[in-house]
Motif scaffolding. Structure first.
Motif, mmCIF file in Angstrom:
data_model
loop_
_atom_site.group_PDB
_atom_site.id
_atom_site.type_symbol
_atom_site.label_atom_id
_atom_site.label_comp_id
_atom_site.label_asym_id
_atom_site.label_seq_id
_atom_site.Cartn_x
_atom_site.Cartn_y
_atom_site.Cartn_z
ATOM 1 N N HIS A 188 24.447 -40.648 -6.319
ATOM 2 C CA HIS A 188 25.764 -40.672 -5.671
ATOM 3 C C HIS A 188 26.870 -40.416 -6.693
ATOM 4 C CE1 HIS A 188 28.888 -41.840 -2.838
ATOM 5 N NE2 HIS A 188 29.365 -42.676 -3.753
ATOM 6 N N TRP A 189 26.743 -40.995 -7.874
ATOM 7 C CA TRP A 189 27.739 -40.802 -8.926
ATOM 8 C C TRP A 189 27.773 -39.350 -9.391
ATOM 9 C CZ3 TRP A 189 26.801 -40.129 -14.418
ATOM 10 C CH2 TRP A 189 27.979 -40.142 -15.180
ATOM 11 N N ASP B 59 22.261 -44.807 -6.789
ATOM 12 C CA ASP B 59 23.599 -44.951 -7.347
ATOM 13 C C ASP B 59 23.886 -43.817 -8.332
ATOM 14 O OD1 ASP B 59 23.995 -47.238 -5.908
ATOM 15 O OD2 ASP B 59 23.350 -48.575 -7.507
#
Length: 218
Positions: free
Chosen positions: A6-7, A3
């Motif tokens: 991806h951020w 996550d």
């Protein structure tokens, strides 16, 4: 971690470098933040060509050295009461047991605890404030801090960058070969299972038929 990666991938490279330096810097001051996760995610992004590895490593080293130095100054001024307050605020990460283990490392290894502490999650957070609270000479602290920060930042970044590039190249070159091997393995395992099931069925068949033949003879 996926996550975080991806951020970060959705941000401009310059912002990624600032986040790496900021998160690692604040973590080094004594605040539990996921500095290593941010560095690992950014290094993997560098392997994909999203950011530059040298800037990721430089940002991480800068944040580590500056953050540790600020943490040292705060720890030297606040002393043990500061460590106690941090322990009450973050009992899971900076409780009495964690601080006791960190103090034991300092007592055993001296200033080397600062260098090697960069590679240990607990000491990475506590090295600066604890060294200040224990009145470790700043010149010795700065030398160990800078050396540990540079080795940790550039070593981690380029190790993950190299592994990521090698994995990407390997998967690209062997994608069709991997697909063929996977298909053959699937067909082979299916054939083996069907053959084994057929053998088991053949072995059990005479046992079931034997009582019928015995009854017909009488």
């Amino acid at each position: 971690m996926l996550d975080v990666q991806h951020w970060l991938s959705a941000l401009p490279p310059g912002v990624v470098y600032l986040i790496v330096a900021g998160v690692i810097g604040v973590e080094s001051m004594g605040v539990p933040l996921p500095g290593e996760i941010v560095l690992v995610s950014s290094a993997l992004l560098a392997a994909g060509g999203v950011v530059e590895p040298e800037w990721v490593a430089a940002a991480a080293a800068f944040g580590a050295i500056v953050g540790d130095s600020i943490g040292y100054a705060v720890g030297r001024r606040g002393g043990r009461p500061l460590l106690a307050r941090l322990g009450r605020r973050f009992p899971r990460h900076l409780g009495p047991a964690q601080i006791a283990r960190a103090e034991e490392s300092f007592a055993r290894y001296g200033v080397w605890a600062v260098f090697f502490g960069r590679f240990v999650a607990l000491l990475r957070i506590l090295a600066g404030p604890l060294a200040g609270a224990l009145h470790v000479p700043y010149r010795r602290f700065l030398l160990a801090n800078a050396a540990g920060g540079l080795v940790w930042a550039f070593g981690t970044t380029y190790l993950l960058f190299s592994v990521g590039r090698a994995a990407e190249h390997w998967l690209k070159d062997l994608s069709w070969a991997g697909l063929v091997v996977a298909i053959l393995a699937g067909l082979g395992s299916t054939w083996w299972l069907r053959r084994r099931a057929h053998r088991l069925a053949s072995a059990e068949a005479p046992v079931e038929a034997e009582p019928v033949r015995a009854g017909s003879d009488h």
